[in-house]
Scaffold this active site. Structure first.
Site, PDB file in Angstrom:
ATOM      1  N   LYS A  40      12.462  84.390 -62.277  1.00  0.00           N
ATOM      2  CA  LYS A  40      13.454  83.376 -61.926  1.00  0.00           C
ATOM      3  C   LYS A  40      14.856  83.841 -62.341  1.00  0.00           C
ATOM      4  CE  LYS A  40      10.320  80.490 -60.319  1.00  0.00           C
ATOM      5  NZ  LYS A  40       9.031  81.130 -60.578  1.00  0.00           N
TER       6      LYS A  40
HETATM    7  C1  LIG Z   1       8.352  76.221 -56.605  1.00  0.00           C
HETATM    8  C2  LIG Z   1       7.653  76.429 -57.910  1.00  0.00           C
HETATM    9  N1  LIG Z   1       7.226  75.368 -58.596  1.00  0.00           N
HETATM   10  C3  LIG Z   1       6.599  75.496 -59.781  1.00  0.00           C
HETATM   11  C4  LIG Z   1       6.367  76.725 -60.335  1.00  0.00           C
HETATM   12  C5  LIG Z   1       5.641  76.822 -61.637  1.00  0.00           C
HETATM   13  O1  LIG Z   1       6.457  77.438 -62.584  1.00  0.00           O
HETATM   14  P1  LIG Z   1       5.868  78.055 -63.928  1.00  0.00           P
HETATM   15  O2  LIG Z   1       5.380  79.422 -63.590  1.00  0.00           O
HETATM   16  O3  LIG Z   1       7.063  78.093 -64.852  1.00  0.00           O
HETATM   17  O4  LIG Z   1       4.805  77.156 -64.403  1.00  0.00           O
HETATM   18  C6  LIG Z   1       6.791  77.866 -59.676  1.00  0.00           C
HETATM   19  C7  LIG Z   1       6.535  79.187 -60.265  1.00  0.00           C
HETATM   20  O5  LIG Z   1       6.380  80.174 -59.663  1.00  0.00           O
HETATM   21  C8  LIG Z   1       7.449  77.726 -58.427  1.00  0.00           C
HETATM   22  O6  LIG Z   1       7.872  78.795 -57.759  1.00  0.00           O
END
Ligand SMILES: Cc1ncc(COP(=O)(O)O)c(C=O)c1O
Length: 399
Positions: free
Chosen positions: A192
Site C-alpha cells: 500500500k
Molecule cells: C480493497 C481491500 N480491502 C481490504 C484489504 C485487507 O487489507 P489487510 O491486508 O490490511 O487486511 C485489502 C488488502 O489487500 C484490500 O486491497
C-alpha cells in the site's frame, strides 16, 4: 551478454533510514505493544485525513470486521459490497453473520457507482443496512452521491479505503475525513501507499464509536471506572480504585497494532505526500508512454475533481483483440522482469459466494475483470523502471 532485467514487483514498500531508526528506537523502548506511540500515530493519522478520531488496528481486514460488528451486521441483515474488491470487504460482513449483495461496477474504472448501488439495493431481498464503497486503485468512488442515496434508504456507509490513503477530492476533502461515511478503513500492508508492515486503521468523527472500536480491538476490556457495571469490584472497601480491575461486557478481539508498528507508521505518514507525488509522477510517465497503445490498452483515468494517491496502475487491455491470453502476456512480461497482478477476481465468482447466492450476472465487473492488469507502481520505480515496463508491454502485445 546483456545484463538481466531489473525485477519490478507490482508494488513495493519504501523503507528508509528514518523508518529503520524509528523502529529500532521503539524496540529499545519500554513498550513493544500498547504504548505511547499508538495514540501518537492515531492522532497524526486523524489529522492527516481531517478526521476527529483514528483507531489503529492490526490490519484492514480487522478494521472492516470491527466496523461490521459496530454496525451489528448480524444474521438477517444485508450489506452492499462491490463485486470488484479484495475478499476481505465482503468477508468482514460474513464474519459477523450478515449477508452481502454484490453491486456491479463501472467497467472502465472498477468502481461502484451511485447507479450500480441503486441497482444492488433494488435487487436485495430486503433493505440493506450498510454499504461498503471500495476506492479501487486509489481514486475515490463518487461519495457525495453514494452517501446521499444511502441516507435516503437509511443505510450506513463504511469506506474501504485500503487503496486510498492520501487521496483527496474536492467534494469530500481527504478520503477518511468522514464527510460521507460513518467510518473509513485503511490498510498499511507493504504494497500500500504507506506501511506499518501489517496494519490498518479506522477513521471517524464519533468519539463514542471510536471508544467502542478501541474496546473491541482489545478483548472488550473496559478500564474506565465510570463505565463499570460492577463498580463494587472496581474499588476497595476504603474507596480506593482497584488498579488491576477490568470489566468485559461484550467479548472483543485482539486486533491491536503494536507500538513498534506505530513508530513505523509515524515516519511513513510523514512521507505520505512524497510517496503520493512519486506515484503520480510514475503514473503520468506511464500515461505518456502507453498512450500510443490505445485502443488496445486503456490507461486508468483520473476522475474529475480528484487528486488520487495511486496505489495501483491498472490498465485495461483488450486481450481478445490482441489474440493473446492474459496469462501469456503476464508470462512474457515476467520474462522481461515485469511482475504484474490482477485486482480482483469478481467476488460473486468465488465458490463460497456462488454457493450462497447462485450464479449472478454482473456485466460491468466481469468486463472489468476480463481486461484488467496492474502494472508495477511504487515510489522507487523511477523513470527507467516505467520505461522498462512500457517497453516490455509493447513487445508482449506484439503477437
Ligand atoms: C480493497 C481491500 N480491502 C481490504 C484489504 C485487507 O487489507 P489487510 O491486508 O490490511 O487486511 C485489502 C488488502 O489487500 C484490500 O486491497
Amino acid at each position: 551478454v546483456s545484463a538481466p532485467p531489473r525485477i519490478l514487483p507490482y508494488g513495493r514498500q519504501s523503507i528508509e533510514a528514518d523508518d529503520i531508526a524509528a523502529v529500532v528506537a521503539a524496540l529499545q523502548g519500554d513498550y513493544l505493544t500498547t504504548g505511547p506511540l499508538v495514540p501518537r500515530f492515531e492522532r497524526a493519522l486523524a489529522d492527516a485525513v481531517g478526521a476527529q478520531e483514528a483507531v489503529a488496528v492490526s490490519n484492514c481486514t480487522a478494521a472492516l470486521h470491527l466496523c461490521a460488528r459496530a454496525l451489528d451486521l448480524i444474521e438477517g441483515t444485508i450489506s452492499v459490497v462491490p463485486a470488484i474488491t479484495f475478499l476481505a470487504t465482503a468477508n468482514a460482513v460474513r464474519l459477523t453473520g450478515g449477508d452481502v449483495v454484490f453491486a456491479d461496477v463501472d467497467p472502465a474504472t472498477g468502481l461502484m457507482t451511485p447507479e450500480t448501488l441503486h441497482d444492488a439495493i433494488r435487487s436485495a431481498p430486503k433493505a440493506p443496512r450498510a454499504v461498503f464503497p471500495v476506492h479501487l486503485a486509489g481514486p475515490s468512488c463518487d461519495m457525495a452521491a453514494i452517501a446521499d442515496l444511502a441516507a435516503r434508504v437509511d443505510m450506513a456507509v463504511v469506506e474501504d479505503a485500503a487503496h486510498a490513503i492520501g487521496t483527496t477530492t474536492r467534494q469530500s476533502a481527504p478520503v477518511g475525513a468522514g464527510r460521507h461515511a460513518a467510518m473509513t478503513c485503511f490498510s498499511f500492508h507493504p504494497v500500500k501507499t504507506m506501511t506499518t508492515v501489517e496494519g490498518g486503521a479506522i477513521t471517524l468523527n464519533d468519539p463514542g464509536l471510536a471508544a467502542r472500536l478501541r474496546r473491541d480491538r482489545s478483548h472488550g476490556m473496559i478500564r474506565e471506572q465510570t463505565e463499570f457495571l460492577r463498580p463494587e469490584l472496581g474499588a476497595s472497601a476504603d474507596g480506593l480504585p482497584n488498579p488491576w480491575y477490568y470489566e468485559m461486557q461484550e467479548p472483543g478481539l485482539n486486533y491491536r497494532l503494536t507500538d513498534v508498528q506505530c513508530a513505523l507508521g509515524l515516519t511513513q505518514l510523514s512521507k505520505l505526500d512524497r510517496f503520493k507525488r512519486a506515484r503520480a509522477q510514475a503514473k503520468a510517465h506511464y500515461d505518456t508512454l502507453l498512450a500510443p497503445l490505445a485502443p488496445l490498452v486503456a490507461i486508468p483515468k483520473t476522475p474529475v475533481d480528484q487528486d488520487p494517491a495511486w496505489h495501483l496502475y491498472p490498465v485495461q487491455i483488450d486481450f481478445d483483440e490482441c489474440g493473446l491470453s492474459r496469462a501469456e502476456v503476464m508470462r512474457r512480461l515476467r520474462g522481461d522482469g515485469v511482475m504484474t497482478q490482477v485486482h480482483y477476481v469478481p467476488l460473486h465468482w468465488q465458490p463460497y459466494y456462488r454457493a450462497r447466492h447462485g450464479a449472478r450476472n454482473l456485466p460491468g465487473a466481469e468486463r472489468y475483470y476480463a481486461r484488467t492488469l496492474s502494472l508495477p507502481l511504487f515510489p522507487g520505480i523511477g523513470e527507467d523502471g516505467v520505461q522498462q515496463v512500457a517497453g516490455a508491454l509493447r513487445r508482449a502485445l506484439r503477437g
